[in-house]
Structures are given as structure tokens and as C-alpha cells.
Design an enzyme around this catalytic site. Structure first.
Site, short mmCIF file in Angstrom:
data_model
loop_
_atom_site.label_atom_id
_atom_site.label_comp_id
_atom_site.label_asym_id
_atom_site.label_seq_id
_atom_site.Cartn_x
_atom_site.Cartn_y
_atom_site.Cartn_z
N ASP A 101 51.41 28.72 51.69
CA ASP A 101 50.45 29.66 51.13
C ASP A 101 50.24 29.32 49.65
OD1 ASP A 101 52.72 30.57 49.86
OD2 ASP A 101 52.86 32.42 51.00
N GLY A 103 50.71 31.20 46.98
CA GLY A 103 51.54 31.92 46.02
C GLY A 103 50.87 33.16 45.47
N ASP A 155 43.68 32.76 46.00
CA ASP A 155 42.70 33.83 46.18
C ASP A 155 43.22 35.12 45.58
OD1 ASP A 155 44.76 34.07 48.15
OD2 ASP A 155 43.48 35.44 49.28
N ASP A 275 50.82 34.09 61.25
CA ASP A 275 52.17 33.96 60.70
C ASP A 275 52.68 35.34 60.32
OD1 ASP A 275 52.60 34.32 57.46
OD2 ASP A 275 50.50 33.99 58.01
N CYS A 313 64.44 35.91 80.02
CA CYS A 313 64.11 35.24 78.76
C CYS A 313 64.87 33.92 78.70
CB CYS A 313 64.48 36.12 77.57
SG CYS A 313 64.20 35.32 75.96
N CYS A 315 65.57 32.16 75.96
CA CYS A 315 66.14 31.83 74.66
C CYS A 315 67.66 31.68 74.75
CB CYS A 315 65.77 32.90 73.61
SG CYS A 315 66.81 34.36 73.61
N CYS A 318 69.68 35.02 75.09
CA CYS A 318 69.63 35.69 76.39
C CYS A 318 70.32 34.89 77.49
CB CYS A 318 68.19 35.97 76.77
SG CYS A 318 67.42 37.28 75.78
N HIS A 344 66.22 35.25 69.30
CA HIS A 344 65.46 35.86 70.40
C HIS A 344 64.06 36.25 69.96
CE1 HIS A 344 64.35 38.36 73.81
NE2 HIS A 344 63.95 39.25 72.91
#
Length: 384
Positions: A101, A103, A155, A275, A313, A315, A318, A344
Site C-alpha cells: 500500500d 502508506g 491517495d 485484503d 476443513c 487446514c 483442523c 485456520h
């Protein structure tokens, strides 16, 4: 014969399919450090690390791109050190795409209104109180030091609520600052500069901003100033007033969005990239995301619950541990518990976007939304 985006830019969008049911789009974004499918959720690695996770773990979850923060890396360790290390990819040992980004969001949160001027923003470091100024040119120089694949224009992020006149002045300054960013960035075959559309929650200003920002021939564009406290329906209205005027052949990024409902609704409205710090932030508080809503693993009801956080799940948390065990770790202040919750949550959102992409490919995203919202406990949505 005009150049294609793939020939002009180091980052470009490839359209694959449009969902007949919702209008959402399936695509792929190509960068100098690999490609990733869209719509995509980008884990946030604010200080050159996704909190609590290793690069290999993030890659193994299916992330093709992460976000890092220009302000924080400028303040510590310093963009010059990152440059000397060979750039952010080498510094943090991440070989996939990185977006940084500008900043601006952090700087505006530290500055007072009187500290904002046409040249840039005066502020004091949150670390030691030292005085600095961030300008469009400085933001470009820092991000060039960092060496990220996608860099964001500097911006003015309009707060909510904001008066119409303020939002108008803000978006027009953002346009002028983008012009300075473009000139400072120059032409590069390694970094793609994205412009940011502002305008608050005013439809006429969003239309003005999208027209001004997309008049610059850039490889991609972002929508800023949303998910900053306004009601969800207002965010959706602003997307509907903005996205149709954005180029179809370039990536569209909605900044700072990461709750499951916003991800799905954003995809339906044509957004490609998202994000948010949500998965690791709530994970560090012992809260996890499931298809049946949020679960607070710290709660006493999990003390003898030997099921995984979520059945089916895939992951690491899990597949290997129970709610009872993770609660024990949290209550004992063991950092592994926080890592498992974050692990997770990150995989949950990355898998959600995999499911969204599959639904788009099969022309059933509205059906998927209805099924997911019912399971999660969101209010039923009206048909579009």
C-alpha cells in the site's frame, strides 16, 4: 497496432469466465513473481510477515499474493535496508507476488487536519515520535526500494462520514497526487502502479473519481475509502456506482475488505482482489471463522469439545487438533494456540475464495451466496 496489456505492463489481468447468474468474473492476474486466480483474498503481512505464520505456511494455504505496508517498513527497518537486502521478496523469503500500500492510510491516522497540505502529509512516527513528511514522490521512492510487484498510488483516504464538499476536495487531490505518482514512478517492467478511486459515499463523486483515475492508463485500479465504518448497504451501492465504469480488462481491487459477506458481495459486483487483517487479528484473540459463523474458542463450552474447529476443513489446525486442545493453549498463553487460530482463519478465507471461483465457473454464485449466508447466519439477501 496497439499494444496489449500483457505487452505494456508487468502486471496484467486475464479474463476467464463471467458468471451467467451473477455477473461476477473469474480471472487470473499475472505478475513478475507468478500468477494468481481471482477473485482473490490477499493475506496481510504488515511488517514483512503475516503475523505468526511462515512464508511456506502461507504459500501452502494457497495464497498467491500477500500485502505489505509501506509506512511500517519505512519506519522500521527502513526501506534502504530492504533495498540492500535485495528487495522485499528476498528479505522475507517470499517468492510469490507482493502488493504494497502507499502508506497513506496509516499516515492520515497519525496526522491532524492542519498537517495535510497539497505537498503531502506531516506526521509523527508511532515508534519514536520523530517528525516525517510523506508525499506522492516519497511513497513511490519507498515502494521502489521495497521492490513489490504492485504498488499503490498515494491517495487521501476520505473518512466516513464526510461532507460532500470535503469528499470532493479529497478526491480531486487524490487525482493530482496520482499524476505526481505516475511522473515519479516512471516506466518500469518490474512494478505496476495502481490508482485509487475515492469519493466517499456519494454516487456523483464516485463517478467523477473513477473517470479521473481511469483516465491514467495504468495496469490496475483500486477502490478506496470504503469499509471505513459506513453501513454495508452503502458500500454495495458505491461499488455498483463505480465498478461498471472501471476497465474490464484490468484488475479491480477493493481495499481493506475481508469479512465473508463483503468478499462474496464484492465478487458479485465485479471485484477481483481483496485484503484485510481480520483473520490474524481475531485469531490472536481466540476467535475463528466457521461456515456456521464465528466461534470463540476461549469460551468454556470448548473445554471438553474434542471436535476440530470445523469438520471437513483441510487446514493444519483442523486436521490435527481439537477445540479443547486449542482452548487449553489459549488459556495457558501458549503462542501455538494463537498460531492455530490464525492458521485456520487464513485458510478459511482462502478456501472461501476458491469456492467462490468454482461457483463463478459453474454459473451459480448467487446460489452459493444464499447457501453460505444461511449457514453462516447472515440475513437472507434479496435477489439481484
Amino acid at each position: 497496432m496497439s499494444q496489449t496489456n500483457a505487452e505494456k505492463f508487468p502486471v496484467y489481468y486475464e479474463h476467464i469466465h463471467t458468471c451467467a447468474q451473477s455477473g461476477a468474473r473469474l480471472g487470473r492476474v499475472h505478475t513478475p513473481h507468478g500468477s494468481f486466480m481471482t477473485p482473490a483474498f490477499m493475506p496481510v503481512g504488515t511488517q514483512a510477515t503475516v503475523k505468526g505464520m511462515s512464508p511456506d505456511e502461507i504459500s501452502g494455504m494457497g495464497a498467491g499474493i500477500i500485502l505489505s505496508n509501506t509506512y511500517h517498513l519505512w519506519m522500521r527497518p527502513g526501506s534502504d535496508i530492504v533495498r540492500e537486502a535485495g528487495g522485499l521478496h528476498r528479505f522475507m523469503n517470499w517468492n510469490r507476488a507482493i502488493l504494497t500500500d502507499s502508506g497513506g492510510f496509516q499516515v492520515f491516522s497519525l496526522a491532524k487536519p492542519k498537517d495535510i497540505c497539497e505537498e503531502g502529509v506531516h506526521f509523527k512516527s508511532h515508534i519514536d515520535g520523530s517528525k516525517h513528511m510523506l508525499t506522492p514522490e516519497k511513497s513511490m521512492a519507498i515502494q521502489q526500494d521495497l521492490g513489490s510487484d504492485i504498488i499503490m498510488a498515494f491517495d487521501e483516504c476520505t473518512p466516513w462520514p464526510a461532507e460532500h464538499d470535503y469528499a470532493k476536495r479529497s478526491l480531486e487531490r487524490t487525482t493530482r497526487w496520482l499524476d505526481r505518482c505516475v511522473k515519479a514512478h516512471g516506466t518500469t517492467d518490474k512494478q505496476a502502479l495502481f490508482g485509487i478511486i475515492q469519493g466517499g459515499t456519494y454516487a456523483d463523486l464516485r463517478k467523477q473519481s473513477v473517470k479521473e483515475i481511469t483516465s491514467f492508463d495504468l495496469p490496475g485500479y483500486a477502490i478506496g475509502g470504503l469499509s471505513v465504518g459506513e453501513p454495508g448497504h452503502l458500500m454495495y451501492e458505491m461499488l455498483e456506482e463505480t465498478v461498471p465504469f472501471m476497465p474490464f480488462d484490468k484488475p479491480r481491487y477493493l481495499m481493506g475488505v475481508g469479512t465473508p459477506d463483503y468478499l462474496i458481495e464484492g465478487a458479485i459486483r465485479g471485484i477481483d482482489m481483496f485484503d484485510c487483517v481480520l483473520p490474524t487479528r481475531i485469531g490472536r484473540n481466540g476467535t475463528v471463522l466457521t461456515r456456521n459463523g464465528r466461534l470463540i474458542v476461549r469460551d468454556a463450552k470448548c473445554a471438553r469439545d474434542f471436535r476440530p474447529i470445523e469438520e471437513n476443513c483441510d487446514c493444519y489446525a483442523c486436521k490435527n487438533f481439537s477445540r479443547a486442545y486449542i482452548r487449553h493453549l489459549l488459556k495457558a498463553d501458549e503462542m501455538f494456540g494463537l498460531r492455530l487460530c490464525s492458521w485456520h482463519n487464513l485458510r478459511f478465507l482462502l478456501k472461501l475464495m476458491e469456492d467462490v471461483r468454482e461457483a463463478i465457473a459453474e454459473d451459480r454464485l448467487l446460489d452459493f451466496r444464499e447457501m453460505f449466508f444461511e449457514s453462516y447466519g447472515y440475513p437472507k439477501k434479496k435477489e439481484m
